[in-house]
Design a protein around this motif. Structure first.
Motif, PDB file in Angstrom:
ATOM      1  N   HIS A 188       0.827  -1.215   0.000  1.00  0.00           N
ATOM      2  CA  HIS A 188       0.000   0.000   0.000  1.00  0.00           C
ATOM      3  C   HIS A 188       0.857   1.259   0.000  1.00  0.00           C
ATOM      4  O   HIS A 188       1.550   1.548   0.983  1.00  0.00           O
ATOM      5  CB  HIS A 188      -0.933   0.016   1.218  1.00  0.00           C
ATOM      6  CG  HIS A 188      -1.815   1.222   1.253  1.00  0.00           C
ATOM      7  ND1 HIS A 188      -2.908   1.380   0.438  1.00  0.00           N
ATOM      8  CD2 HIS A 188      -1.749   2.373   1.987  1.00  0.00           C
ATOM      9  CE1 HIS A 188      -3.483   2.547   0.677  1.00  0.00           C
ATOM     10  NE2 HIS A 188      -2.792   3.172   1.604  1.00  0.00           N
ATOM     11  N   HIS A 199       1.108   5.500  -2.013  1.00  0.00           N
ATOM     12  CA  HIS A 199       0.552   6.515  -2.908  1.00  0.00           C
ATOM     13  C   HIS A 199       1.703   7.178  -3.660  1.00  0.00           C
ATOM     14  O   HIS A 199       2.440   7.991  -3.075  1.00  0.00           O
ATOM     15  CB  HIS A 199      -0.202   7.572  -2.103  1.00  0.00           C
ATOM     16  CG  HIS A 199      -1.352   7.021  -1.310  1.00  0.00           C
ATOM     17  ND1 HIS A 199      -2.663   7.164  -1.706  1.00  0.00           N
ATOM     18  CD2 HIS A 199      -1.390   6.316  -0.144  1.00  0.00           C
ATOM     19  CE1 HIS A 199      -3.462   6.589  -0.817  1.00  0.00           C
ATOM     20  NE2 HIS A 199      -2.711   6.061   0.142  1.00  0.00           N
ATOM     21  N   HIS A 227      -9.061   1.846   1.569  1.00  0.00           N
ATOM     22  CA  HIS A 227      -8.711   2.101   2.973  1.00  0.00           C
ATOM     23  C   HIS A 227      -9.872   1.671   3.872  1.00  0.00           C
ATOM     24  O   HIS A 227     -11.032   1.850   3.504  1.00  0.00           O
ATOM     25  CB  HIS A 227      -8.466   3.595   3.206  1.00  0.00           C
ATOM     26  CG  HIS A 227      -7.319   4.169   2.432  1.00  0.00           C
ATOM     27  ND1 HIS A 227      -7.460   4.736   1.196  1.00  0.00           N
ATOM     28  CD2 HIS A 227      -6.007   4.272   2.744  1.00  0.00           C
ATOM     29  CE1 HIS A 227      -6.277   5.172   0.767  1.00  0.00           C
ATOM     30  NE2 HIS A 227      -5.375   4.901   1.682  1.00  0.00           N
ATOM     31  N   HIS A 257      -4.785  -0.383   6.581  1.00  0.00           N
ATOM     32  CA  HIS A 257      -4.947   0.107   7.959  1.00  0.00           C
ATOM     33  C   HIS A 257      -5.695  -0.844   8.896  1.00  0.00           C
ATOM     34  O   HIS A 257      -5.087  -1.472   9.740  1.00  0.00           O
ATOM     35  CB  HIS A 257      -5.560   1.516   7.998  1.00  0.00           C
ATOM     36  CG  HIS A 257      -4.776   2.478   7.175  1.00  0.00           C
ATOM     37  ND1 HIS A 257      -3.458   2.735   7.417  1.00  0.00           N
ATOM     38  CD2 HIS A 257      -5.105   3.200   6.068  1.00  0.00           C
ATOM     39  CE1 HIS A 257      -3.000   3.590   6.516  1.00  0.00           C
ATOM     40  NE2 HIS A 257      -3.977   3.883   5.680  1.00  0.00           N
ATOM     41  N   ASP A 315       2.598   3.017   2.991  1.00  0.00           N
ATOM     42  CA  ASP A 315       1.610   4.096   2.906  1.00  0.00           C
ATOM     43  C   ASP A 315       2.272   5.443   2.658  1.00  0.00           C
ATOM     44  O   ASP A 315       1.851   6.454   3.213  1.00  0.00           O
ATOM     45  CB  ASP A 315       0.699   4.141   4.136  1.00  0.00           C
ATOM     46  CG  ASP A 315      -0.555   4.991   3.889  1.00  0.00           C
ATOM     47  OD1 ASP A 315      -0.902   5.205   2.708  1.00  0.00           O
ATOM     48  OD2 ASP A 315      -1.161   5.457   4.863  1.00  0.00           O
TER      49      ASP A 315
END
Ligand code: GUN
Ligand code: FE
Length: 431
Positions: free
Chosen positions: A73, A75, A230, A272, A323
């Motif tokens: 995960h 971005h 998420h 998460h 993340d």
């Protein structure tokens, strides 16, 4: 042993070979060989078997060799703002820092600069596979996919879907147009790339209208794509989802009622899972949804600590995520160390029955655990994809002898990208 034809790409790496066999069992061959046949591992050996006599063999001179890490995960557009703006919790952080940054990816020249830096950094890391959020912009997302394709890493990339509750310059006009652009992006990316594939990416429930979620389900049925999103990261966010979806018993159910919470042929990743209720945990388990533990992100945004021991005990599939950029580091070494550290705080402050994570367990999560989302990857057991990383830790000096296990343990805390001196993906050298 009987001679047989070997695939063209047959070679061995010699060094200190480390790989997981189970969540708690780490196999170490201190002066061993891992053999690649074609794209796959043919196994680990203490001496090179006679059948491989004469194959190319790279002697790393005692370097550590382990399966590449999977970052489940992150971005990509947030790489540009890593290490900045850690003074807020999730929702304010998104609105103040992240949405304005992601809005910049409408500009392809900015995207080219920023995504080139990101792709280069990911290539140089110990990560071989990753599941990546882009932004809602199709041209910039295709550009990111192109840059990642060139690295040789195996990635799943998502054009982000968001049609509500964001900001006018970072929001799709409506569900219909979001779905239409998603389909055109999927079609183009499916035929353009070999190493990079599309993954459906509704940002999170607050960003996606019911109509958009329904469209994404239709798209998933048509193209059989995995999905990432998420779940239950922050208490304010959880409360907001409760208000947005009064009919759903919990946040997980808000995805599940659209059929977007794990199906047997379309696996789902949920980052998460810090504040999941018992019912949500049961649903994660029932649907085989992957939990992505993002320890540093949860610390930086003061979100909390996920009950990872509980997920492990429940047999819920799990991996680790940087993340980026709620987590400031791409390095999975750092991600593993953070996961151990926060599990200790959780044990101390929240639940004395939740044993802290061990080195073996986080190594498993970063390799086999997360890797399983991509199929048989993340181990050197025979038949696994040959993803390998060579690490030279000789710069981490020490006066005393260290075992191979101790060298690996130190890497979690001291390892950096500069120590990565070689990397293979599906048997191909990429670094
Ligand atoms: N929830 C929705 N969007 C995001 C994001 O970009 N980062 C994190 N950490 N959580 C999110
Ligand atoms: Fe995230």
């Amino acid at each position: 042993m009987e001679k047989r034809d070997m695939p063209k790409n047959t070679f061995a790496l010699k060094g200190v070979i480390c790989y997981s066999q189970t969540p708690s069992r780490l196999a170490i061959e201190p002066d061993g060989y891992v053999v690649c046949e074609g794209q796959k591992s043919a196994g680990v050996f203490s001496g090179l078997p006679a059948q491989y006599a004469g194959i190319d063999c790279l002697d790393t001179g005692g370097c550590l060799i382990f399966p590449g890490f999977t970052d489940l995960h992150l971005h990509a557009p947030q790489y540009a703002v890593r290490g900045l703006g850690m003074d807020m919790e999730l929702l304010d952080w998104l609105h103040t820092y992240i949405f304005p940054e992601e809005a910049k990816y409408r500009d392809l020249a900015y995207a080219q600069k920023a995504y080139s830096l990101f792709a280069e950094a990911l290539l140089k890391s110990a990560t071989t596979r990753a599941c990546i959020f882009a932004t809602l912009h199709v041209p910039a997302t295709l550009l990111l996919m192109e840059l990642l394709e060139q690295t040789g890493l195996i990635t799943l990339v998502g054009k982000v879907n968001m049609d509500r509750n964001a900001v006018p310059n970072l929001q799709e006009p409506d569900a219909q147009s979001a779905a239409k652009t998603t389909v055109s992006w999927i079609r183009e990316s499916l035929c353009r790339f070999k190493n990079v594939k599309p993954i459906l990416t509704p940002r999170f429930i607050p960003s996606c209208s019911d109509a958009l979620m329904q469209s994404l389900k239709k798209i998933q049925r048509a193209y059989r794509l995995p999905l990432q999103s998420h779940l239950s990261e922050n208490t304010e966010e959880v409360e907001w989802v409760r208000r947005l979806c009064p009919d759903a018993p919990g946040y997980a159910h808000a995805y599940d009622r659209f059929g977007l919470f794990g199906t047997p042929d379309c696996p789902t990743l949920m980052a998460h899972c810090v504040h999941c209720s018992d019912e949500e945990i049961a649903l994660l388990q029932k649907r085989g949804v992957y939990v992505v533990h993002c320890s540093q992100s949860n610390t930086n945004l003061a979100s909390g600590i996920a009950p990872v021991r509980r997920y492990l005990d429940a047999g819920i599939p799990m991996g680790l995520g940087s993340d980026m950029a709620a987590g400031a580091h791409l390095s999975m070494f750092r991600v593993m160390a953070d996961s151990i550290q926060t599990s200790k705080l959780y044990w101390n402050l929240a639940d004395r029955s939740a044993k802290p994570l061990t080195v073996e367990e986080v190594f498993y999560l970063a390799t086999m655990g997360g890797g399983s989302f991509f199929g048989k990857t993340g181990s050197f057991a025979e038949g696994y994809a040959f993803d390998a990383v060579i690490v030279d830790d000789s710069g981490l000096t020490h006066p005393q002898p260290l075992t191979a296990r101790q060298r690996l343990e130190r890497l979690l805390y001291l390892g950096q990208d500069k120590h990565v001196v070689g990397k293979y993906v599906n048997g191909q050298k990429v670094l």
